[in-house]
Design an enzyme around this catalytic site. Structure first.
Site, PDB file in Angstrom:
ATOM      1  N   HIS A  14       0.806  -1.119  -0.049  1.00 14.24           N
ATOM      2  CA  HIS A  14       0.042   0.081  -0.033  1.00 14.24           C
ATOM      3  C   HIS A  14       0.816   1.150   0.087  1.00 14.24           C
ATOM      4  O   HIS A  14       0.293   2.281  -0.393  1.00 14.24           O
ATOM      5  CB  HIS A  14      -0.932   0.133   1.251  1.00 14.24           C
ATOM      6  CG  HIS A  14      -0.169   0.252   2.429  1.00 14.24           C
ATOM      7  ND1 HIS A  14       0.809  -0.739   3.042  1.00 14.24           N
ATOM      8  CD2 HIS A  14      -0.149   1.500   3.114  1.00 14.24           C
ATOM      9  CE1 HIS A  14       1.145  -0.247   4.193  1.00 14.24           C
ATOM     10  NE2 HIS A  14       0.662   1.099   4.427  1.00 14.24           N
ATOM     11  N   MET A  17       3.667   2.666  -5.442  1.00 14.54           N
ATOM     12  CA  MET A  17       2.932   3.572  -6.319  1.00 14.54           C
ATOM     13  C   MET A  17       1.425   3.015  -6.714  1.00 14.54           C
ATOM     14  O   MET A  17       0.529   3.810  -6.420  1.00 14.54           O
ATOM     15  CB  MET A  17       3.777   4.023  -7.600  1.00 14.54           C
ATOM     16  CG  MET A  17       2.934   4.868  -8.497  1.00 14.54           C
ATOM     17  SD  MET A  17       3.874   5.355  -9.846  1.00 14.54           S
ATOM     18  CE  MET A  17       4.154   4.029 -10.993  1.00 14.54           C
ATOM     19  N   VAL A  18       1.271   1.803  -6.937  1.00 17.72           N
ATOM     20  CA  VAL A  18       0.234   1.322  -7.308  1.00 17.72           C
ATOM     21  C   VAL A  18      -0.799   1.097  -6.361  1.00 17.72           C
ATOM     22  O   VAL A  18      -1.842   1.555  -6.233  1.00 17.72           O
ATOM     23  CB  VAL A  18       0.463   0.098  -8.208  1.00 17.72           C
ATOM     24  CG1 VAL A  18      -0.981  -0.680  -8.676  1.00 17.72           C
ATOM     25  CG2 VAL A  18       1.158   0.268  -9.347  1.00 17.72           C
ATOM     26  N   SER A 110       3.053  -7.656 -14.938  1.00 17.01           N
ATOM     27  CA  SER A 110       3.646  -6.582 -15.761  1.00 17.01           C
ATOM     28  C   SER A 110       3.718  -6.982 -17.291  1.00 17.01           C
ATOM     29  O   SER A 110       3.750  -8.022 -17.584  1.00 17.01           O
ATOM     30  CB  SER A 110       5.061  -6.104 -15.286  1.00 17.01           C
ATOM     31  OG  SER A 110       6.061  -5.707 -16.256  1.00 17.01           O
ATOM     32  N   SER A 111       3.947  -5.957 -18.048  1.00 12.04           N
ATOM     33  CA  SER A 111       4.106  -6.269 -19.543  1.00 12.04           C
ATOM     34  C   SER A 111       5.067  -7.062 -19.937  1.00 12.04           C
ATOM     35  O   SER A 111       5.352  -7.485 -21.214  1.00 12.04           O
ATOM     36  CB  SER A 111       3.949  -5.039 -20.421  1.00 12.04           C
ATOM     37  OG  SER A 111       4.853  -4.061 -20.028  1.00 12.04           O
ATOM     38  N   CYS A 112       6.330  -6.966 -19.191  1.00 13.93           N
ATOM     39  CA  CYS A 112       7.341  -7.747 -19.468  1.00 13.93           C
ATOM     40  C   CYS A 112       7.150  -9.273 -19.287  1.00 13.93           C
ATOM     41  O   CYS A 112       8.247 -10.085 -19.755  1.00 13.93           O
ATOM     42  CB  CYS A 112       8.724  -7.329 -18.396  1.00 13.93           C
ATOM     43  SG  CYS A 112       8.189  -7.826 -16.754  1.00 13.93           S
ATOM     44  N   TYR A 139      12.758 -11.446 -13.149  1.00  9.06           N
ATOM     45  CA  TYR A 139      11.519 -10.976 -12.832  1.00  9.06           C
ATOM     46  C   TYR A 139      10.196 -11.206 -13.394  1.00  9.06           C
ATOM     47  O   TYR A 139       9.183 -11.480 -13.002  1.00  9.06           O
ATOM     48  CB  TYR A 139      11.583  -9.060 -12.910  1.00  9.06           C
ATOM     49  CG  TYR A 139      10.484  -8.502 -12.606  1.00  9.06           C
ATOM     50  CD1 TYR A 139      10.373  -8.076 -11.282  1.00  9.06           C
ATOM     51  CD2 TYR A 139       9.724  -7.882 -13.730  1.00  9.06           C
ATOM     52  CE1 TYR A 139       9.200  -7.223 -11.027  1.00  9.06           C
ATOM     53  CE2 TYR A 139       8.932  -6.986 -13.293  1.00  9.06           C
ATOM     54  CZ  TYR A 139       8.505  -6.653 -12.183  1.00  9.06           C
ATOM     55  OH  TYR A 139       7.576  -5.962 -11.660  1.00  9.06           O
ATOM     56  N   LYS A 143       6.812 -13.174 -12.432  1.00  2.60           N
ATOM     57  CA  LYS A 143       5.385 -12.479 -12.560  1.00  2.60           C
ATOM     58  C   LYS A 143       4.683 -13.630 -13.312  1.00  2.60           C
ATOM     59  O   LYS A 143       3.405 -13.714 -13.066  1.00  2.60           O
ATOM     60  CB  LYS A 143       5.472 -11.329 -13.452  1.00  2.60           C
ATOM     61  CG  LYS A 143       6.102 -10.117 -12.546  1.00  2.60           C
ATOM     62  CD  LYS A 143       5.009  -9.625 -11.534  1.00  2.60           C
ATOM     63  CE  LYS A 143       5.361  -8.531 -10.811  1.00  2.60           C
ATOM     64  NZ  LYS A 143       4.655  -8.317  -9.570  1.00  2.60           N
ATOM     65  N   PRO A 170      -0.166  -4.461 -16.447  1.00  2.00           N
ATOM     66  CA  PRO A 170      -0.226  -3.152 -16.481  1.00  2.00           C
ATOM     67  C   PRO A 170       0.883  -2.644 -17.643  1.00  2.00           C
ATOM     68  O   PRO A 170       1.896  -3.365 -17.477  1.00  2.00           O
ATOM     69  CB  PRO A 170      -0.009  -2.429 -15.431  1.00  2.00           C
ATOM     70  CG  PRO A 170       0.066  -3.332 -14.338  1.00  2.00           C
ATOM     71  CD  PRO A 170       0.137  -4.708 -14.693  1.00  2.00           C
ATOM     72  N   THR A 171       0.664  -1.717 -18.348  1.00  2.70           N
ATOM     73  CA  THR A 171       1.701  -1.146 -19.287  1.00  2.70           C
ATOM     74  C   THR A 171       2.426  -0.367 -18.199  1.00  2.70           C
ATOM     75  O   THR A 171       2.528  -0.204 -17.219  1.00  2.70           O
ATOM     76  CB  THR A 171       1.037  -0.554 -20.346  1.00  2.70           C
ATOM     77  OG1 THR A 171       2.061   0.051 -21.175  1.00  2.70           O
ATOM     78  CG2 THR A 171       0.367   1.037 -19.897  1.00  2.70           C
ATOM     79  N   LEU A 173       3.550   2.481 -16.078  1.00  2.51           N
ATOM     80  CA  LEU A 173       2.662   3.419 -15.194  1.00  2.51           C
ATOM     81  C   LEU A 173       3.630   4.701 -14.874  1.00  2.51           C
ATOM     82  O   LEU A 173       4.925   4.346 -14.595  1.00  2.51           O
ATOM     83  CB  LEU A 173       2.310   2.701 -13.825  1.00  2.51           C
ATOM     84  CG  LEU A 173       1.775   1.316 -14.373  1.00  2.51           C
ATOM     85  CD1 LEU A 173       1.156   0.612 -13.109  1.00  2.51           C
ATOM     86  CD2 LEU A 173       0.285   1.559 -14.974  1.00  2.51           C
ATOM     87  N   HIS A 186      12.007   4.608 -14.088  1.00  2.00           N
ATOM     88  CA  HIS A 186      11.579   4.622 -15.183  1.00  2.00           C
ATOM     89  C   HIS A 186      11.487   5.703 -16.141  1.00  2.00           C
ATOM     90  O   HIS A 186      11.946   6.617 -15.462  1.00  2.00           O
ATOM     91  CB  HIS A 186      10.104   4.157 -15.279  1.00  2.00           C
ATOM     92  CG  HIS A 186       9.954   2.461 -14.653  1.00  2.00           C
ATOM     93  ND1 HIS A 186       9.110   2.339 -13.494  1.00  2.00           N
ATOM     94  CD2 HIS A 186      10.715   1.474 -14.976  1.00  2.00           C
ATOM     95  CE1 HIS A 186       9.329   0.887 -13.342  1.00  2.00           C
ATOM     96  NE2 HIS A 186      10.189   0.403 -13.930  1.00  2.00           N
TER      97      HIS A 186
END
Ligand SMILES: NC(=O)c1ccc[n+]([C@@H]2O[C@H](COP(=O)([O-])OP(=O)(O)OC[C@H]3O[C@@H](n4cnc5c(N)ncnc54)[C@H](OP(=O)(O)O)[C@@H]3O)[C@@H](O)[C@H]2O)c1
Length: 324
Positions: A14, A17-18, A110-112, A139, A143, A170-171, A173, A186
């Site tokens: 929490h 960022m997300v 994640s998109s990776c 990583y 995921k 998510p792409t 962020l 990033h």
């Protein structure tokens, strides 16, 4: 059925960022029983501690937004930490959630997870069709394991225990709470920081690595949080209509991408930098294009709300507030 506002909801991560954006979104919707725990209070890689936490708290729902996250440098330098910590967090949280009777959980990936050479835009069915980008492969593998854990628990315990664990991918962020570390951030926070510093120093030129032609997609973090809550709240039949038992994840993108050059000019505008912007084509560009196919999510009725210009202005304001 929509979640009742007094249901106990655990948001893991929490302070991130997300995770913080998910808490903001839930609070704005009127949820009154949100449980959180800092990393210092609860290390999610510690199985016994996670078990004790779930036995004590017994949440109704879980948002799993805790992760060890970093840029290329960190992923390349600490691959063991990235794979170990992310696998442990996912395994502990998802399994202990199941053991303590949690029916609904949302896992953030994640998109990776998609292959380096996946066709663009990347759709959910590109998963496990090719080799991953080597720099963040550990990583990404962790995921992918998280997605497969959710699917496996659904397949084994969906009927018998009512388990309904979902995943969103998510792409890139950006937004309040982002990491502005000079070497480990990033592209958007790195550019915001550079243009801000150039403005303060009255610099006449900012030079950006590469040609400026690669295209990237960016989503404002409050949109990501809104999409997360939206996906969690979908009724099961609707979620199932857009997913498959062994392809249960949903992409969350903005819907379109921009060139790095366009992005740089937008960041310069948001920060008020007035000097010139040039590009150094002798430096590497990376993948020419990376954007998500978000049609599953769009078909379910969700679209991003915050455009790049507005989002960058909000992100810059967030960074200035952090500095003061
Ligand atoms: N940011 C992006 O552009 C982006 C893009 C795609 C996907 N995502 C995904 O979104 C999720 C959240 O990312 P984020 O950007 O919000 O990351 P973040 O800001 O780094 O937040 C991650 C949170 O997880 C916590 N955490 C890490 N290790 C922990 C542990 N062992 N025990 C307990 N808490 C721990 C961190 O606490 P400490 O800070 O105290 O360690 C932090 O609060 C991740 O799954 C990430 O893959 C992010």
């Amino acid at each position: 059925m929509p979640t009742e506002l007094n249901q106990k909801i655990y948001v893991a991560g929490h302070r991130g960022m997300v995770g913080s954006a998910i808490v903001r979104n839930l609070q704005a919707k009127g949820f009154t029983n949100i449980v959180t725990c800092t990393h210092a209070q609860l290390d999610l890689t510690n199985q016994a501690a996670v078990q004790a936490f779930f036995e004590k708290e017994r949440p109704d729902q879980v948002y799993l937004a805790a992760a060890k996250v970093g840029g290329i440098y960190a992923n390349n330098t600490f691959p063991a930490e990235f794979i170990y910590q992310n696998l442990m967090m996912e395994a502990n949280v998802i399994h202990q959630a199941f053991l303590s009777g949690v029916k609904k959980l949302l896992f953030l990936g994640s998109s990776c997870i998609y292959p380096k050479l996946a066709p663009q835009p990347m759709s959910e069915d590109a998963l496990l069709t090719g080799k991953l980008e080597p720099t963040n492969e550990p990583y990404a593998v962790a995921k992918i394991a998280g997605i497969k854990m959710c699917e496996s628990y659904n397949r084994q315990y969906g009927q018998s225990h009512g388990v309904d664990y979902r995943s969103v991918m998510p792409t890139n962020l950006y937004g309040p709470g982002d990491n502005y570390h000079p070497e480990n951030s990033h592209v958007i926070p790195a550019l915001i920081r550079r243009f801000h510093e150039a403005k303060v120093a009255n610099a006449s030129e900012v030079i950006i690595w590469g040609t400026g032609t690669p295209r990237r997609e960016f989503l404002y973090v409050d949109d990501m949080a809104a999409a997360s809550v939206f996906v969690m709240e979908l009724d099961k039949a609707t979620y199932d209509s857009q997913t498959e038992p062994m392809q249960g994840h949903i992409n969350v993108g903005f819907g379109s991408d921009v060139t790095i050059k366009e992005l740089a000019h937008a960041v310069a505008k948001a920060t008020g930098y007035q000097g010139s912007i040039s590009f150094d084509p002798s430096k590497p560009d990376g993948t020419p294009r990376k954007w998500m196919d978000s049609s599953r999510l769009n078909n379910l009725g969700w679209n991003a709300q915050v455009g790049l210009e507005q989002g960058l202005a909000l992100a810059y304001r967030g960074m200035l507030m952090e500095l003061t």
